[in-house]
Design a protein around this motif. Structure first.
Motif, short mmCIF file in Angstrom:
data_model
loop_
_atom_site.label_atom_id
_atom_site.label_comp_id
_atom_site.label_asym_id
_atom_site.label_seq_id
_atom_site.Cartn_x
_atom_site.Cartn_y
_atom_site.Cartn_z
N ALA A 279 51.99 32.77 75.42
CA ALA A 279 51.93 31.31 75.29
C ALA A 279 53.23 30.66 75.75
N SER A 280 54.36 31.22 75.35
CA SER A 280 55.64 30.63 75.77
C SER A 280 55.86 30.80 77.27
N LYS B 22 54.54 26.10 83.30
CA LYS B 22 54.07 24.73 83.51
C LYS B 22 55.26 23.78 83.63
N LEU B 23 56.28 23.98 82.83
CA LEU B 23 57.46 23.14 82.91
C LEU B 23 58.26 23.40 84.19
N ALA B 24 58.36 24.66 84.58
CA ALA B 24 59.15 25.01 85.77
C ALA B 24 58.45 24.61 87.06
N PHE B 25 57.15 24.80 87.11
CA PHE B 25 56.38 24.52 88.32
C PHE B 25 55.30 23.49 87.99
#
Length: 148
Positions: free
Chosen positions: A30-31, A37-40
């Motif tokens: 999950a992390s 999602k945050l990075a790309f």
């Protein structure tokens, strides 16, 4: 007297360790997904959002076959149309059938034998006959007169 078979392993994995490993694996996955999602961030920023659309619910073609048919019909109409592309520059569009017939009848000009600004009298005659009032025809006639 028969001896009872004993299992050679004397230690087992404690159930709490299996549960802890499973929970840790789920937490890691999950992390990692959140971090990716945050990075790309793959949310498209170029799409305008109207009242009915969103990135989750984009507008789709309602009749793709009809869209393709009308697109091809417009292409065919333009290929068969006579008109000006740029009237000031003397660039015209002729129907493709006429263009192919002109190439078959007269051939392509030999551009390697012409100078940068010079035009042969044969090509001048073709231009003048095809589009007599075009600036290219007037320039060609002026160049041929100056060359004499």
């Amino acid at each position: 007297m028969a001896k009872a078979h004993r299992h050679p392993e004397t230690r087992d994995v404690p159930p709490r360790m299996l549960v802890a490993f499973g929970a840790g694996l789920v937490l890691f996955i999950a992390s990692a997904a959140i971090g990716m999602k945050l990075a790309f961030n793959t949310t498209p920023t170029w799409l305008p959002l109207s009242a009915n659309t969103s990135p989750e619910n984009p507008e789709l073609q309602t009749a793709p076959k009809q869209d393709l048919i009308s697109f091809r019909a417009e292409e065919d109409r333009q290929l068969k149309m006579l008109g000006w592309v740029d009237r000031n520059a003397g660039i015209a569009r002729i129907p493709i059938d006429d263009a192919m017939w002109a190439v078959v009848s007269n051939g392509l000009p030999d551009w390697s034998q012409q100078g940068a600004g010079a035009a042969s009298t044969e090509n001048c005659a073709l231009v003048t006959a095809a589009v007599p009032r075009a600036p290219q025809a007037q320039n060609c006639q002026q160049q041929s007169r100056a060359g004499r």
